[in-house]
Design a protein around this motif. Sequence first.
Motif, mmCIF file in Angstrom:
data_model
loop_
_atom_site.group_PDB
_atom_site.id
_atom_site.type_symbol
_atom_site.label_atom_id
_atom_site.label_comp_id
_atom_site.label_asym_id
_atom_site.label_seq_id
_atom_site.Cartn_x
_atom_site.Cartn_y
_atom_site.Cartn_z
ATOM 1 N N GLN A 135 12.933 4.916 -8.960
ATOM 2 C CA GLN A 135 12.495 6.344 -8.133
ATOM 3 C C GLN A 135 13.236 7.209 -8.787
ATOM 4 O O GLN A 135 14.683 7.507 -9.609
ATOM 5 C CB GLN A 135 12.831 6.674 -6.596
ATOM 6 N N PHE A 177 14.523 2.055 -0.593
ATOM 7 C CA PHE A 177 13.488 3.292 -0.780
ATOM 8 C C PHE A 177 12.715 2.479 0.624
ATOM 9 O O PHE A 177 11.258 2.474 0.627
ATOM 10 C CB PHE A 177 12.825 3.145 -1.508
ATOM 11 N N THR A 178 13.117 2.688 1.957
ATOM 12 C CA THR A 178 12.902 2.819 2.602
ATOM 13 C C THR A 178 13.507 3.399 3.874
ATOM 14 O O THR A 178 14.250 4.107 3.778
ATOM 15 C CB THR A 178 12.675 1.191 3.295
ATOM 16 N N TYR A 236 7.606 7.810 -7.150
ATOM 17 C CA TYR A 236 8.370 6.219 -6.501
ATOM 18 C C TYR A 236 7.976 5.024 -7.380
ATOM 19 O O TYR A 236 7.378 4.969 -7.719
ATOM 20 C CB TYR A 236 7.180 5.588 -5.247
ATOM 21 N N SER A 243 4.656 0.965 -7.481
ATOM 22 C CA SER A 243 3.699 1.865 -6.692
ATOM 23 C C SER A 243 2.546 1.910 -7.277
ATOM 24 O O SER A 243 2.874 3.014 -8.563
ATOM 25 C CB SER A 243 4.727 2.184 -5.582
ATOM 26 N N SER A 296 0.965 5.716 -3.355
ATOM 27 C CA SER A 296 2.437 5.380 -3.385
ATOM 28 C C SER A 296 3.067 6.054 -1.794
ATOM 29 O O SER A 296 4.060 5.925 -1.185
ATOM 30 C CB SER A 296 3.379 6.433 -4.105
ATOM 31 N N GLN A 356 2.590 2.957 0.499
ATOM 32 C CA GLN A 356 3.217 2.238 0.476
ATOM 33 C C GLN A 356 4.695 2.697 0.814
ATOM 34 O O GLN A 356 5.187 1.408 1.406
ATOM 35 C CB GLN A 356 3.236 2.377 -1.168
ATOM 36 N N TYR A 357 5.306 4.378 0.667
ATOM 37 C CA TYR A 357 6.305 3.925 1.117
ATOM 38 C C TYR A 357 6.353 5.210 1.923
ATOM 39 O O TYR A 357 7.382 6.284 2.151
ATOM 40 C CB TYR A 357 6.832 4.979 0.214
ATOM 41 N N LEU A 373 9.760 7.133 3.674
ATOM 42 C CA LEU A 373 10.672 7.757 2.414
ATOM 43 C C LEU A 373 9.510 9.016 2.498
ATOM 44 O O LEU A 373 9.778 10.010 2.082
ATOM 45 C CB LEU A 373 10.489 6.729 1.348
#
Lengths: 288, 288
Positions: A254, A287-288, B258, B261, B265, B268-269, B272
Amino acid sequence: MSANTTYSHVTAPTDFVEARGVRYAYRRFGTRIGTPLVLLPHFRAGMDHWDPLVTDGLASNRPVILFDNAGVASSSGETPDTFEAQADHAASFVEALDVPRVDVLGFSIGGYVAQAFTLRYPETVRRLILVGTAPRGGEQEGTHPDVPRVAQDPVLTREDFLFLFFAPSVASQAAGIAFWERRHRRTLDVDPPSSEQTMNAQTAAIGKWREQRGERFADLQQIKQPTLVVNGSHDIMVPTINSYILSQRIPDAQLILYPDSGHGSLFQYAELFVTHASRFLDAAVAFT
Amino acid sequence: MSANTTYSHVTAPTDFVEARGVRYAYRRFGTRIGTPLVLLPHFRAGMDHWDPLVTDGLASNRPVILFDNAGVASSSGETPDTFEAQADHAASFVEALDVPRVDVLGFSIGGYVAQAFTLRYPETVRRLILVGTAPRGGEQEGTHPDVPRVAQDPVLTREDFLFLFFAPSVASQAAGIAFWERRHRRTLDVDPPSSEQTMNAQTAAIGKWREQRGERFADLQQIKQPTLVVNGSHDIMVPTINSYILSQRIPDAQLILYPDSGHGSLFQYAELFVTHASRFLDAAVAFT
């Protein structure tokens, strides 16, 4: 500080551990349990060149370990002239501490050591933070022509740091002055300056790091660790585009770039950086 | 949901407000007080094309407003063929709601509208979030050649979304499938699909946005708002380098990319992204 923390950036005593004939100086503070975060500093820097707001912030939920690599500041030995050899010393140091696995934060040339360390000791590194740094054979365009001269001043002044680490804007310069004050809060049990030998060896290592070897950036694909890449928007020492390249090539990376800032963005945005880095390090699944 | 919140992504009723002869459809949910966040969606999208995990997450500490621009989905009127004219409609809509100041999140072409909106109505926008988007006259290299064909399919399937919005990796595709399930949780009081008129007008607007006008990227210097720029590491619709350019040229912009991705994104995240966006919007002083 909560009950399970011990010491802080200012109060942690300098300790020593021996390996491979080198007496490594280090300081450990923060929580007693958790994966330790090892910090690898910039050109010529020792343990006193970090920002207490960053180190203590990170230490609120993990052990933080500062250390002087071989030959640097309070450590004995000679500084080797490649980042691979410096990474080998870092691995010897971590092994001597009897820590099985660490997180690594490498800043500037510390980020070069961190990349070499991760590639050479993949089992030792859990997660990686790369700040103000570049891949091997990175981009030089955007480097300010005065950087090499200023960075090699015998004694780096506040004005040198304001030029090298912060953007020219009023806001960034003010943040730099605040950083400089914080950086000098520790006044007892401090490091001596690094030697000319260290400076020359690190300079030689930088020269070699700038050379491409084999397919450009191919090494980065081998970094399997979750990685957080950080820089200021306009870094005149290690041009910001290198952080973009790192995040494009490291498979699980990231990128965060902070506004109106330079090489020292982690000091300019100390609290925000701690929030971002802590979230990255604390997540059970990255990344969660 | 706390006592001062009302409705959610799934339960918020579709409401209407009229201005300039257009009956704009919108939904408002989240907290009652705070600067509302107006969301501007992607190509052909209406109010049902967001991720409830994102919208409800953002709504936990602010009012969130979804709306259909002129001619889109449940709104009346025709969709104009420039993003400037679409921005004018967005401004008319916000004015009709009697909201003096908003935060704006623009995703994909919604990010083009958001940039035009901010430049044309600088007093109306407090902070700006630009996701998966590009400046006027941005970079096309990196666009997948199948994108134009797939994006214009009469009905976009799950597989179309997995290709367009997510990376080819197992992890990203799995995240895309989870997103697709969440996106369809609202089953009552939903939008009709957007018309062919909307698709054709947006396509024409995209063509014009891709043209440079005057000095390249000069407009971005005029965006004075604190701005958060976000994308996936490898966006095949709006190449990721455009997010880097936005963050380099908008004076007070932070960039987050991120890992592993694509265009979607933020879906997906989702958690976050909500953490990062909330921190950005909540800070009394931006970036502290």
